[in-house]
Design an enzyme around this catalytic site. Structure first.
Site, mmCIF file in Angstrom:
data_model
loop_
_atom_site.group_PDB
_atom_site.id
_atom_site.type_symbol
_atom_site.label_atom_id
_atom_site.label_comp_id
_atom_site.label_asym_id
_atom_site.label_seq_id
_atom_site.Cartn_x
_atom_site.Cartn_y
_atom_site.Cartn_z
ATOM 1 N N LYS A 1 0.602 -0.992 0.480
ATOM 2 C CA LYS A 1 0.323 0.723 0.528
ATOM 3 C C LYS A 1 0.991 0.920 0.469
ATOM 4 C CE LYS A 1 -4.055 2.187 1.950
ATOM 5 N NZ LYS A 1 -4.889 1.745 3.617
ATOM 6 N N SER B 1 -9.839 2.066 3.329
ATOM 7 C CA SER B 1 -8.534 2.460 2.398
ATOM 8 C C SER B 1 -7.194 1.588 1.618
ATOM 9 C CB SER B 1 -8.364 3.611 2.565
ATOM 10 O OG SER B 1 -7.356 3.114 3.696
ATOM 11 N N SER C 1 -10.152 -0.519 7.135
ATOM 12 C CA SER C 1 -9.337 -0.261 5.562
ATOM 13 C C SER C 1 -8.517 -1.122 5.311
ATOM 14 C CB SER C 1 -8.245 0.621 5.316
ATOM 15 O OG SER C 1 -9.287 1.695 5.427
#
Lengths: 96, 469
Positions: B72, B148, B172
């Protein structure tokens, strides 16, 4: 969307962010909705309850006072938008 | 099945038997991304040459030797961009160091590969708040991948890469895993070092894996877990072998269904899926009991005080001085800050910084932030009491399957309320995992299994039983 009671421009200034007039109006209404939901917390009886700053009961953790290598100045400065003499450069803050 | 589509454990077997090389895997990942990621938008950047060079040197005797892992783009990987999907950091920041999670992945032989899309600074649950690009749900184009960590979930679900790391501040990792149909684990607070993860809500953030299988999740946790002198909130508790006992089943386990999580607002089909899964686990020897987490209805309000408050403080570092966006020719120091931040941050980030600044501001601190911290104590207690009665808790991950893109735009509160089932675990510091169930009308859906603090082995074992069917 509710009318705002929050002085968005004042708070944005505290947060050091410029906002457009459109953003001030839009955020004001949205924040009002959010704060209305947050008011729910006033229903909870918190008498005698200690606050949790985070989830684990740890405090004042210390480690041995031994120097260890860290990033060299080059590493810290490699992303700086403006620099001179191995230092960060910013607009003049204090008048002579 | 292509190599990029395989599980870590199966790649590992093929590597050690000499059937394939680490280079073969990395080459396939590069090929899959170049042919298919244009339609999905999972990756923000990748450096194929560097990954191929790492593959040539891979030590296959290590537990993750030669296995590429997507990262990420809010986790620092030395020499790579770290944009946080923000215009503030795009094209202006290269990580000068590795996050501890990356150091540990490398030490286990893995190859960090590429940076995946996210909601800007991890603020959001749809990846639509990315300031840089849109990510599609690979299982259902036109629908959000969740967020997210939407880029990491989509990359794994689209079988572009075998596994990826995400971060979870309020769901997330678990929510995009549920929406995309992969396994997503949020470890207990402190289990994995946060050093080098760009801080959003420091008391809530945890790094964790998104994978095809529960076993892969355990393999990655083995490599990532442990204390770190660079993160004083990380825990030095011993790291067990999380793959050991995975297949021992749920016989004798006590599993709770919290009544507050099955109230109004939950899609009836998701409720049915979870209830039928609970029945199946019961038939395998688990005891299912109803429990209560009475402060659940206050979790969203508590979270949306604490997380923005912490964010408003953490994001003050993006000031145009040390890195990232800097406005041209500012009139003075104040204009340098205010103009650099105005141009660099997207709407959701500005909204949360302002909300956080407001609840911390003079005169409101006690009414909002301090009160929220006290309610947080009550939410923690709810879980402590529940875990005296049960080994793990079964819940939905989200109230509905992945919505269509754009369906909640302009109404942030609607988005926030959908975090109801995941944020309590962050407030309480517990671990949680989303494991895929049978899709609903073609859309993936996950079951959330919550465990006590450092109870990862329990939830992995339970998730493995669900996965095995």
């Amino acid at each position: 969307m509710a009318e705002s009671h929050i002085d968005v421009r004042y708070v944005a200034n505290l947060a050091r962010i410029n906002l457009s007039d459109e953003e001030v109006a839009r955020f004001g209404g949205q924040l009002e909705d959010i704060m209305k939901h947050i008011e729910k917390l006033s229903e909870v009886n918190i008498e005698g309850i200690a606050p949790s700053a985070h989830a684990n009961d740890l405090s004042n953790r210390v480690r041995a006072d031994i120097p260890v290598p860290s990033l060299p100045p080059k590493g810290f400065l490699q992303n700086a938008p403006d620099q001179a003499n191995n230092q960060l450069r910013v607009p003049k803050v204090v008048d002579a | 099945m292509s190599l990029a589509a395989s599980s870590l454990s199966s790649l590992r077997r093929q590597l050690t038997s000499g059937k394939i090389s680490a280079r073969d895997i990395v080459e396939d990942v590069i090929a899959q991304i170049s042919s298919r990621d244009g339609d999905i938008g999972a990756f923000l950047s990748h450096n194929g040459e560097a990954a191929l060079a790492a593959a040539e040197k891979a030590d296959l005797s290590l537990p993750l030797g030669g296995l590429p892992i997507g990262i990420k783009d809010n986790i620092n990987v030395e020499g790579h961009p770290c944009t946080c999907a923000s215009k503030f950091l795009k094209d202006s920041y290269t990580s000068p160091y590795d996050a501890t999670a990356i150091t540990k992945l490398k030490a286990a032989g893995a190859i960090p590969f590429g940076k995946t899309n996210l909601d800007e600074f991890a603020m959001g649950s749809s990846t639509e708040n990315s300031g840089l690009q849109t990510t599609q749900n690979p299982a259902a184009p036109g629908h959000i991948p969740g967020g997210s960590s939407g880029g990491s979930a989509a990359a794994v679900a689209a079988r572009l890469i075998p596994a990826a790391l995400g971060s979870d501040t309020g769901g997330s990792i678990r929510q995009p895993a549920s929406h995309c149909g992969v396994v997503g684990l949020k470890p207990s607070y402190g289990r994995i070092s946060r050093y080098g993860l760009v801080a959003f809500g420091s008391s809530l953030d945890q790094i964790g894996p998104l994978t095809h299988t529960v076993e892969d999740s355990a393999l990655l946790l083995n490599a990532l877990a442990g204390g770190d002198p660079r993160d004083s909130t990380s825990l030095n508790d011993p790291v067990p072998d999380y793959t050991e006992g995975l297949d021992s089943g749920v016989s004798g386990m006590k599993l709770g269904l919290p009544k507050e999580y099955f109230a109004d607002g939950l899609c009836p089909k998701i409720r049915e899926r979870i209830e039928s899964t609970a029945k199946k686990l019961e038939s395998q020897g688990a005891e299912i009991v109803e429990i209560s987490l009475p402060h659940t209805e206050y979790a969203v309000a508590t979270y949306y005080i604490i997380a923005p408050a912490e964010a408003s403080s953490n994001l003050s570092r993006f000031d145009g001085v040390r890195y990232g966006n800097r406005t041209e020719n500012p009139e003075d120091m104040l204009a340098l800050y205010t103009d650099s931040r105005e141009a660099g941050f997207g709407s959701e980030v500005k909204r949360r910084i302002i909300l956080g600044t407001y609840v911390l501001s003079s005169g409101y601190y006690d009414a909002y932030y301090l009160r929220a911290q006290k309610v947080r104590t009550l939410i923690r207690r709810d879980f402590q009491e529940a875990f005296e009665k049960v080994d793990a808790i079964l819940t939905p991950v989200a109230p509905e399957t992945a919505p269509k893109m754009g369906s909640a735009s302009g109404d942030p509160l609607k988005h926030y309320l959908a975090d109801i089932y995941t944020i309590s675990a962050n407030l309480a510091g517990n671990c949680g995992i989303s494991v895929p169930l049978e899709p609903i009308d073609g859309l993936p859906v996950g079951l959330q299994i919550l465990g006590p603090h450092l109870g990862e082995k329990k939830i992995l074992r339970c998730a493995r039983a669900v996965e095995a069917g």
